[in-house]
Design an enzyme around this catalytic site. Structure first.
Site, PDB file in Angstrom:
ATOM      1  N   ARG A   1      34.392  36.085  -9.418  1.00 25.05           N
ATOM      2  CA  ARG A   1      33.643  36.163  -8.649  1.00 25.05           C
ATOM      3  C   ARG A   1      34.294  34.647  -7.770  1.00 25.05           C
ATOM      4  O   ARG A   1      34.531  34.078  -6.775  1.00 25.05           O
ATOM      5  CB  ARG A   1      32.048  36.045  -8.191  1.00 25.05           C
ATOM      6  CG  ARG A   1      31.979  37.870  -7.920  1.00 25.05           C
ATOM      7  CD  ARG A   1      29.808  36.960  -7.873  1.00 25.05           C
ATOM      8  NE  ARG A   1      29.580  36.782  -5.893  1.00 25.05           N
ATOM      9  CZ  ARG A   1      28.526  36.927  -5.636  1.00 25.05           C
ATOM     10  NH1 ARG A   1      27.928  37.209  -6.421  1.00 25.05           N
ATOM     11  NH2 ARG A   1      28.826  36.015  -3.928  1.00 25.05           N
TER      12      ARG A   1
ATOM     13  N   ASP B   1      53.864  56.487  -6.403  1.00 24.06           N
ATOM     14  CA  ASP B   1      53.359  57.411  -7.410  1.00 24.06           C
ATOM     15  C   ASP B   1      53.809  57.094  -8.583  1.00 24.06           C
ATOM     16  O   ASP B   1      52.908  57.148  -9.837  1.00 24.06           O
ATOM     17  CB  ASP B   1      53.850  59.275  -6.863  1.00 24.06           C
ATOM     18  CG  ASP B   1      53.608  60.096  -7.326  1.00 24.06           C
ATOM     19  OD1 ASP B   1      51.676  59.628  -8.389  1.00 24.06           O
ATOM     20  OD2 ASP B   1      53.412  61.091  -8.017  1.00 24.06           O
TER      21      ASP B   1
ATOM     22  N   HIS C   1      51.904  55.815 -13.794  1.00 20.06           N
ATOM     23  CA  HIS C   1      50.672  56.118 -12.538  1.00 20.06           C
ATOM     24  C   HIS C   1      50.726  55.040 -11.408  1.00 20.06           C
ATOM     25  O   HIS C   1      49.711  54.194 -11.696  1.00 20.06           O
ATOM     26  CB  HIS C   1      50.147  57.114 -12.687  1.00 20.06           C
ATOM     27  CG  HIS C   1      49.403  57.163 -11.104  1.00 20.06           C
ATOM     28  ND1 HIS C   1      50.282  58.138 -10.211  1.00 20.06           N
ATOM     29  CD2 HIS C   1      48.878  57.281 -11.100  1.00 20.06           C
ATOM     30  CE1 HIS C   1      49.075  59.135  -9.666  1.00 20.06           C
ATOM     31  NE2 HIS C   1      48.770  58.354 -10.051  1.00 20.06           N
TER      32      HIS C   1
ATOM     33  N   LYS D   1      46.176  53.830  -3.033  1.00 20.11           N
ATOM     34  CA  LYS D   1      46.727  52.987  -3.617  1.00 20.11           C
ATOM     35  C   LYS D   1      47.665  53.399  -2.931  1.00 20.11           C
ATOM     36  O   LYS D   1      48.714  52.512  -2.258  1.00 20.11           O
ATOM     37  CB  LYS D   1      47.446  53.447  -4.884  1.00 20.11           C
ATOM     38  CG  LYS D   1      46.499  52.937  -6.148  1.00 20.11           C
ATOM     39  CD  LYS D   1      47.089  53.815  -7.619  1.00 20.11           C
ATOM     40  CE  LYS D   1      47.350  54.975  -7.684  1.00 20.11           C
ATOM     41  NZ  LYS D   1      46.666  56.019  -8.001  1.00 20.11           N
TER      42      LYS D   1
END
Length: 309
Positions: free
Chosen positions: A243, A177, A138, A159
């Site tokens: 980071r 999808d 998915h 998304k």
């Protein structure tokens, strides 16, 4: 249901069906091929009967040196209930013993004008593609600067909206999808879209749009090798996000590990631009340029210099 049958090879490679028509629906379960040279000499102890059998000039030239009884015995042993088909290459004449064994056993006997090596290579590539391990994920698959980026995340995280922005910025949609993924070899995953939803994108509040109709044929691709996974998740204040980019996270799909980057989603972050930069940075790393590593080395050098002073 078998993915490949003998009749598929006949159609794909324009093979001539000499005999054994009743067996053209036999399944082919392996991409490995067999050239039964040692079997022609009578050694059937480890005969891989479930493979497609290729008879080239070498095998049939040796076969001609056998006695009539040996010829009949070898061809009967070659044609088993498991054998999907036997292909004679170079348009060579089919031995009458092979023709008789094919008719008795129902094994499809085919003929090709191609050389054995050429046909073997094409058959292997075709069967590996068809019989490759597959799964469905998915998410959304987009081609960003030549990098196959699989965008995953929980439902409603954005998304499809991110993919739409990427398409609008000139990148190409592969699947939305549901992404069908097949493993073509040890480290190659290729993603594509199910036929039913090909080129379609679902945007909440807007509905389903056809990307190819809206943005043109240059905005879509039928398939793309997946090399990078972007995981979108709602920003968690209690979670420490990377980071520097020194630690590389991995995600395993089928038997292949892919680089995975987790991007926290919050209002004001332009995810499309971040994914573009992630794709370009990924390409740079593969070329040996690692900005995070270079920064770390400079930092360590500065610390060592400071300690010396």
């Amino acid at each position: 249901m078998p993915k490949v049958r003998t009749k598929d090879l006949i159609e794909q490679f324009q093979l001539e069906l000499v005999s054994g028509e009743e067996g053209i629906h036999r399944p082919i379960d392996t991409s490995d091929l067999s050239r039964p040279g040692i079997e022609m000499a009578g050694f059937f102890t480890y005969y891989p009967a479930d493979r497609v059998q290729l008879l080239g000039k070498t095998e049939l030239t040796f076969f001609d040196t056998l006695t009539n009884d040996q010829k009949q015995e070898r061809m009967k042993a070659l044609c088993t209930e498991e054998t999907p088909c036997i292909i004679v290459t170079r348009n060579q004449d089919v031995p009458k013993e092979l023709l008789q064994a094919s008719r008795e056993s129902g094994v499809p006997l085919l003929r090709s004008s191609q050389t054995t090596t050429r046909l073997s290579s094409r058959l292997t590539n075709y069967l590996e593609g068809k019989l490759a391990p597959t799964t469905a994920v998915h998410g959304v698959l987009v081609d960003v600067y030549g990098v196959g980026v699989l965008i995953i995340g929980q439902s409603g995280v954005g998304k499809s909206e991110t993919a739409l922005e990427l398409v609008k910025r000139g990148h190409r949609l592969v699947a939305d999808d549901s992404v069908e993924i097949r493993q073509e070899d040890e480290d190659t995953l290729v993603g594509s879209s199910p036929d039913l939803i090909e080129h379609l994108l679902e945007i909440r509040g807007l509905g389903i749009i056809n990307v190819m109709t809206l943005f043109g044929a240059g905005a879509v691709r039928n398939y793309k090798r997946i090399t990078l996974v972007i995981n979108l998740e709602i920003w968690d204040q209690n979670k420490n996000y990377d980071r520097l980019g020194l630690d590389e996270e991995k995600m395993k799909i089928i038997d292949t590990e892919l680089t995975k980057i987790t991007l926290p989603v919050r209002p004001g972050r332009n995810l499309a631009v971040i994914i573009e930069v992630a794709a370009m940075n990924f390409r740079l790393k593969r070329m040996g340029v690692n900005a995070a590593q270079q920064f770390s080395e400079r930092l360590m050098s500065a610390i060592e210099l400071g300690n010396q002073e």
